[in-house]
Design an enzyme around this catalytic site. Structure first.
Site, PDB file in Angstrom:
ATOM      1  N   CYS A 110       0.853  -1.190   0.000  1.00  0.00           N
ATOM      2  CA  CYS A 110       0.000   0.000   0.000  1.00  0.00           C
ATOM      3  C   CYS A 110       0.890   1.241   0.000  1.00  0.00           C
ATOM      4  O   CYS A 110       1.877   1.290   0.735  1.00  0.00           O
ATOM      5  CB  CYS A 110      -0.897   0.024   1.234  1.00  0.00           C
ATOM      6  SG  CYS A 110      -2.079  -1.318   1.317  1.00  0.00           S
ATOM      7  N   ALA A 111       0.551   2.216  -0.801  1.00  0.00           N
ATOM      8  CA  ALA A 111       1.319   3.463  -0.835  1.00  0.00           C
ATOM      9  C   ALA A 111       1.135   4.222   0.476  1.00  0.00           C
ATOM     10  O   ALA A 111       2.069   4.829   0.983  1.00  0.00           O
ATOM     11  CB  ALA A 111       0.885   4.325  -2.010  1.00  0.00           C
TER      12      ALA A 111
END
Length: 138
Positions: A50-51
């Site tokens: 996940c960013a």
């Protein structure tokens, strides 16, 4: 059943007009998430891929279901977590593993509305939940 929850979510999205309204709704869903403790925001609970920062906490229940709680440092991602939790939390591992999450997100219109980065993050959350379900079955 997960399919019933998906139908409810789909109906909620249908009432909303464009994606700007839907984004606001997703963000509002995230506001209802219970915050995690500092201890729960651990590396072990962090979702890779996940960013944004995303944490998912798995809580096995006595009846064999898995309860999940989650949080993120990004508003829209908190909303996506809320959607994922509505679909998967409180389910038996077999139900989690049998559910086609990519098709569900396609049906909700999320796949086309999210950036590639957010789509990857959503897939990472589901992969983590599926992994937890697989471990619970083993």
């Amino acid at each position: 059943m997960i399919e019933n929850e998906l139908a409810d979510l789909s109906a909620e999205f249908e009432v909303l007009g464009d994606w700007e309204e839907r984004y606001r709704y997703v963000i509002d869903l995230g506001k209802d998430l219970a915050p995690l403790t500092d201890a729960e925001r651990s590396d072990a609970n962090k979702v890779r891929g996940c960013a944004s920062q995303v944490w998912l906490v798995r809580e096995p229940q006595a009846d064999g279901t898995l309860r999940f709680r989650g949080d993120s440092d990004a508003h829209i991602v908190r909303g996506l977590i809320a959607i994922v939790l509505r679909l998967f939390s409180g389910r038996k591992p077999s139900e989690i593993l049998a559910f086609d999450a990519p098709a569900a997100f396609e049906a909700l219109g999320l796949k086309g509305a999210l950036s590639q980065q957010r789509s990857n993050g959503l897939a990472a959350m589901v992969a983590r939940i599926r992994s937890d379900a697989e471990r619970a079955v083993a």
